[in-house]
Scaffold this motif. Sequence first.
Motif, mmCIF file in Angstrom:
data_model
loop_
_atom_site.group_PDB
_atom_site.id
_atom_site.type_symbol
_atom_site.label_atom_id
_atom_site.label_comp_id
_atom_site.label_asym_id
_atom_site.label_seq_id
_atom_site.Cartn_x
_atom_site.Cartn_y
_atom_site.Cartn_z
ATOM 1 N N PHE A 156 36.112 81.712 87.354
ATOM 2 C CA PHE A 156 34.780 81.433 86.804
ATOM 3 C C PHE A 156 34.437 79.951 86.922
ATOM 4 N N MET A 157 35.405 79.081 86.642
ATOM 5 C CA MET A 157 35.148 77.642 86.719
ATOM 6 C C MET A 157 34.819 77.225 88.148
ATOM 7 N N LEU A 158 35.557 77.761 89.116
ATOM 8 C CA LEU A 158 35.286 77.404 90.508
ATOM 9 C C LEU A 158 33.922 77.937 90.947
ATOM 10 N N ASP A 159 33.617 79.177 90.579
ATOM 11 C CA ASP A 159 32.299 79.720 90.920
ATOM 12 C C ASP A 159 31.196 78.934 90.228
ATOM 13 N N CYS A 160 31.478 78.502 89.011
ATOM 14 C CA CYS A 160 30.482 77.739 88.248
ATOM 15 C C CYS A 160 30.161 76.424 88.964
ATOM 16 N N ALA A 161 31.168 75.794 89.551
ATOM 17 C CA ALA A 161 30.932 74.555 90.300
ATOM 18 C C ALA A 161 30.023 74.807 91.495
ATOM 19 N N GLY A 162 30.022 76.036 91.978
ATOM 20 C CA GLY A 162 29.169 76.378 93.116
ATOM 21 C C GLY A 162 27.859 77.039 92.723
ATOM 22 N N GLY A 163 27.494 76.957 91.467
ATOM 23 C CA GLY A 163 26.223 77.538 91.043
ATOM 24 C C GLY A 163 26.381 78.638 90.016
ATOM 25 N N GLY A 164 27.482 79.378 90.070
ATOM 26 C CA GLY A 164 27.814 80.337 89.032
ATOM 27 C C GLY A 164 27.000 81.605 88.992
ATOM 28 N N TYR A 165 27.226 82.332 87.928
ATOM 29 C CA TYR A 165 26.578 83.619 87.689
ATOM 30 C C TYR A 165 26.061 83.649 86.264
ATOM 31 N N GLU A 166 25.469 84.752 85.910
ATOM 32 C CA GLU A 166 25.033 84.967 84.527
ATOM 33 C C GLU A 166 26.200 85.615 83.800
ATOM 34 N N TYR A 167 27.144 84.789 83.376
ATOM 35 C CA TYR A 167 28.406 85.301 82.827
ATOM 36 C C TYR A 167 28.238 86.029 81.496
ATOM 37 N N LEU A 168 27.137 85.799 80.805
ATOM 38 C CA LEU A 168 26.967 86.384 79.470
ATOM 39 C C LEU A 168 26.102 87.641 79.471
ATOM 40 N N GLN A 169 25.841 88.224 80.633
ATOM 41 C CA GLN A 169 25.059 89.451 80.680
ATOM 42 C C GLN A 169 25.750 90.531 79.866
ATOM 43 N N PRO A 170 25.087 91.420 79.217
ATOM 44 C CA PRO A 170 23.625 91.528 79.060
ATOM 45 C C PRO A 170 23.072 90.735 77.874
ATOM 46 N N ILE A 171 23.908 89.969 77.185
ATOM 47 C CA ILE A 171 23.430 89.192 76.038
ATOM 48 C C ILE A 171 22.437 88.119 76.488
ATOM 49 N N SER A 172 22.750 87.450 77.593
ATOM 50 C CA SER A 172 21.867 86.414 78.114
ATOM 51 C C SER A 172 21.842 86.503 79.631
ATOM 52 N N VAL A 173 20.679 86.350 80.215
ATOM 53 C CA VAL A 173 20.559 86.369 81.668
ATOM 54 C C VAL A 173 20.455 84.943 82.218
ATOM 55 N N MET A 174 20.751 83.952 81.376
ATOM 56 C CA MET A 174 20.716 82.557 81.803
ATOM 57 C C MET A 174 21.978 82.214 82.590
ATOM 58 N N ASN A 175 21.804 81.374 83.592
ATOM 59 C CA ASN A 175 22.938 80.824 84.319
ATOM 60 C C ASN A 175 23.125 79.395 83.827
ATOM 61 N N TYR A 176 24.243 79.158 83.132
ATOM 62 C CA TYR A 176 24.474 77.851 82.522
ATOM 63 C C TYR A 176 25.265 76.904 83.419
ATOM 64 N N CYS A 177 25.521 77.296 84.656
ATOM 65 C CA CYS A 177 26.368 76.506 85.542
ATOM 66 C C CYS A 177 25.557 75.481 86.334
ATOM 67 N N PRO A 178 26.087 74.267 86.427
ATOM 68 C CA PRO A 178 25.438 73.284 87.300
ATOM 69 C C PRO A 178 25.894 73.525 88.743
ATOM 70 N N LEU A 179 25.057 73.233 89.672
ATOM 71 C CA LEU A 179 25.440 73.356 91.081
ATOM 72 C C LEU A 179 26.048 72.030 91.505
ATOM 73 N N LEU A 180 27.374 71.928 91.398
ATOM 74 C CA LEU A 180 28.067 70.680 91.722
ATOM 75 C C LEU A 180 28.457 70.611 93.194
ATOM 76 N N ILE A 181 28.833 71.771 93.763
ATOM 77 C CA ILE A 181 29.307 71.816 95.149
ATOM 78 C C ILE A 181 28.480 72.868 95.884
ATOM 79 N N THR A 182 27.726 72.441 96.879
ATOM 80 C CA THR A 182 26.885 73.397 97.608
ATOM 81 C C THR A 182 27.717 74.191 98.616
ATOM 82 N N ALA A 183 27.150 75.277 99.099
ATOM 83 C CA ALA A 183 27.864 76.229 99.953
ATOM 84 C C ALA A 183 28.403 75.598 101.231
#
Length: 156
Positions: free
Chosen positions: A101-128
């Motif tokens: 999750f941390m590595l994916d989060c560095a790349g933009g991440g997902y909505e990890y808290l679905q279905p409670i929240s559809v927000m993506n709280y991850c910063p895009l630190l490393i682009t594809a």
Amino acid sequence: MALAVTHVLIAVILASIYRDHIAKHTFSHFYILLAAFAGLLPDLDYPAKLLLPQYFWHGQFHIIYVPVLFLIATILLYAFKTHRKYYLSAGILTFGYLLHFMLDCAGGGYEYLQPISVMNYCPLLITARYWPAIDASLLMLWLVYEYYGHHIKQFF
Ligand SMILES: [Zn+2]
């Protein structure tokens, strides 16, 4: 998102460092293999989607509840004084899943808290565009480390 080699190698490298410098021989090589598996486990939806596209989609296993369940299992297995291999295995699954999750989060991440929240709280630190270079660099560094650190010269 991080690529498969990065997910596996970061987990393997961290588990190997833990084994080599902290736990020594009380931490078997099997746990390093388990960490590698756990580091890639959330992306199990890729092959599942190929086999059963109507039931699986990418990101399906990228929800925080899975590692929370692994963590609860770890705590319960430890609290009920089961054999060390059981709670250690559950702990390694927690570690690998959260590391993914941390590595994916560095790349933009997902909505990890679905279905409670559809927000993506991850910063895009490393682009594809950087992930293939990170994959290749990690693989080469790991091979050099294994060559000199664990004497796998016979393999070459
Ligand atoms: Zn992923």
